[in-house]
Enzyme design. Structure first.
Site, mmCIF file in Angstrom:
data_model
loop_
_atom_site.group_PDB
_atom_site.id
_atom_site.type_symbol
_atom_site.label_atom_id
_atom_site.label_comp_id
_atom_site.label_asym_id
_atom_site.label_seq_id
_atom_site.Cartn_x
_atom_site.Cartn_y
_atom_site.Cartn_z
ATOM 1 N N GLY A 23 0.858 -1.333 0.114
ATOM 2 C CA GLY A 23 0.065 -0.171 0.015
ATOM 3 C C GLY A 23 0.923 1.283 -0.185
ATOM 4 O O GLY A 23 0.469 2.149 -0.645
ATOM 5 N N ARG A 27 7.366 1.738 1.349
ATOM 6 C CA ARG A 27 7.430 0.366 1.384
ATOM 7 C C ARG A 27 7.971 -0.076 0.050
ATOM 8 O O ARG A 27 8.906 -1.096 0.101
ATOM 9 C CB ARG A 27 6.207 -0.706 2.014
ATOM 10 N N ARG A 46 1.997 11.305 -8.138
ATOM 11 C CA ARG A 46 1.300 11.322 -6.900
ATOM 12 C C ARG A 46 2.117 10.636 -5.762
ATOM 13 O O ARG A 46 1.525 10.004 -4.514
ATOM 14 C CB ARG A 46 -0.163 10.610 -6.758
ATOM 15 N N ARG A 90 -0.651 -8.351 -3.963
ATOM 16 C CA ARG A 90 -0.546 -7.206 -3.165
ATOM 17 C C ARG A 90 0.008 -7.772 -1.841
ATOM 18 O O ARG A 90 0.112 -9.130 -1.372
ATOM 19 C CB ARG A 90 -2.167 -6.964 -2.598
ATOM 20 N N SER A 93 -0.453 -5.014 5.215
ATOM 21 C CA SER A 93 -0.792 -5.559 6.614
ATOM 22 C C SER A 93 -2.476 -5.933 6.643
ATOM 23 O O SER A 93 -3.319 -5.393 5.886
ATOM 24 C CB SER A 93 -0.474 -4.469 7.205
ATOM 25 N N ASP A 208 -2.343 -5.940 13.717
ATOM 26 C CA ASP A 208 -2.851 -5.791 14.783
ATOM 27 C C ASP A 208 -4.096 -6.735 14.954
ATOM 28 O O ASP A 208 -4.476 -7.513 14.211
ATOM 29 C CB ASP A 208 -3.519 -4.344 14.712
ATOM 30 N N ARG A 221 6.930 -3.334 12.285
ATOM 31 C CA ARG A 221 6.289 -3.838 10.919
ATOM 32 C C ARG A 221 7.303 -3.918 9.758
ATOM 33 O O ARG A 221 7.431 -4.703 9.044
ATOM 34 C CB ARG A 221 5.197 -2.785 10.593
HETATM 35 N N1 HPA Z 1 -8.637 -2.746 9.487
HETATM 36 C C1 HPA Z 1 -8.570 -2.404 7.914
HETATM 37 N N2 HPA Z 1 -7.556 -2.702 7.358
HETATM 38 C C2 HPA Z 1 -6.260 -2.874 8.418
HETATM 39 C C3 HPA Z 1 -6.372 -3.085 9.911
HETATM 40 C C4 HPA Z 1 -7.469 -2.952 10.200
HETATM 41 O O1 HPA Z 1 -7.712 -3.110 11.470
HETATM 42 N N3 HPA Z 1 -5.135 -3.369 10.161
HETATM 43 C C5 HPA Z 1 -4.344 -3.405 9.035
HETATM 44 N N4 HPA Z 1 -4.942 -3.174 8.043
#
Ligand code: HPA
Length: 237
Positions: A23, A27, A46, A90, A93, A208, A221
């Site tokens: 994303g 990175r 952009r 893709r 995270s 998370d 991360r």
């Molecule tokens: N929500 C949506 N996208 C995410 C999250 C989340 O908690 N963590 C990492 N990407």
């Protein structure tokens, strides 16, 4: 038709057939700086940085997708349709909807479920689940196995909303739709691959956990996502 509105490349050949999409543009830069040789930067529009280089002598590109389905929808469509790209993976995270998944676990999406209207609006597709490419997934599973990295194959939730007013709704999505993690892009990517006859897959690292409220720092991360990147980079051709 090239360059396109969002990618400033004048010759198709500059982009490899396989593109990894994190994303975050930084990175993408980190992957190019850390893992690739003979790197050529091909996009700045952009600040959505794109690079082509070699990994163990084989070509691969890495370009950021930005956050959310509208963003990955634009970039993946242009890459597939106008730049001869065949495979997009893709690498991102995700948040876990179950206490069984730990921080840094690597997830391979078998399919993405979403309440998003992306696929319906884009191409009249009115179901809410789209599968990843089985060809790419088979390769990724074999690579992970060869590298000795454990992956969890899961149905994932692609969400349009990061901050829900009713945080607890994730429990219904887990219960009713069988999604064990949440991210924000795969459903649109998988849809574009499907309508354009291309291949898409999604590898995620748990950053998370919505049940235990465990969180990673951005520095942690960056380091820990290496496992996922090493798996994906082996798709270089
Ligand atoms: N929500 C949506 N996208 C995410 C999250 C989340 O908690 N963590 C990492 N990407």
């Amino acid at each position: 038709m090239i360059p396109t509105a969002h990618i400033e490349v004048k010759e198709q050949e500059i982009i490899a057939k396989t593109v990894l999409m994190p994303g975050d543009p930084l990175r993408a830069k980190f992957i190019a700086d850390t893992f690739l040789e003979n790197v050529e930067k091909f996009n700045n529009v952009r600040n959505i940085f794109g690079y082509t280089g070699t990994y163990k002598g084989r070509r691969i590109s890495v370009m950021a997708s930005g956050m959310g389905m509208p963003s990955i929808g634009i970039y993946s469509y242009e890459l597939f349709k106008f730049y001869g790209v065949e495979n997009i993976i893709r690498i991102g995270s995700c948040g876990a909807y179950t206490a069984d998944l730990n921080l840094y676990d690597v997830i391979l999406a078998s399919e993405a479920w979403s309440e998003s209207t992306y696929a319906k609006v884009q191409g009249g597709y009115d179901k809410d689940v789209i599968a990843a490419s089985s060809k790419l997934n088979d390769k990724l599973e074999k690579i992970a196995n060869d590298l000795g990295i454990k992956i969890h194959k899961e149905r994932i939730h692609s969400s349009d909303v990061f901050y829900r007013e009713n945080f607890e709704e994730y429990k219904d999505i887990y219960k009713n739709h069988g999604c064990t993690v949440v991210e924000m892009e795969a459903f649109a990517l998988f849809h574009n691959a499907k309508v354009l006859g291309k291949n898409a897959a999604c590898l995620l690292t748990v950053s998370d956990n919505l049940v235990t409220h465990e969180l990673t720092t951005s520095e942690e991360r960056q380091k820990s996502f290496t496992n996922m990147m090493k798996i994906a980079l082996e798709l270089a051709e």
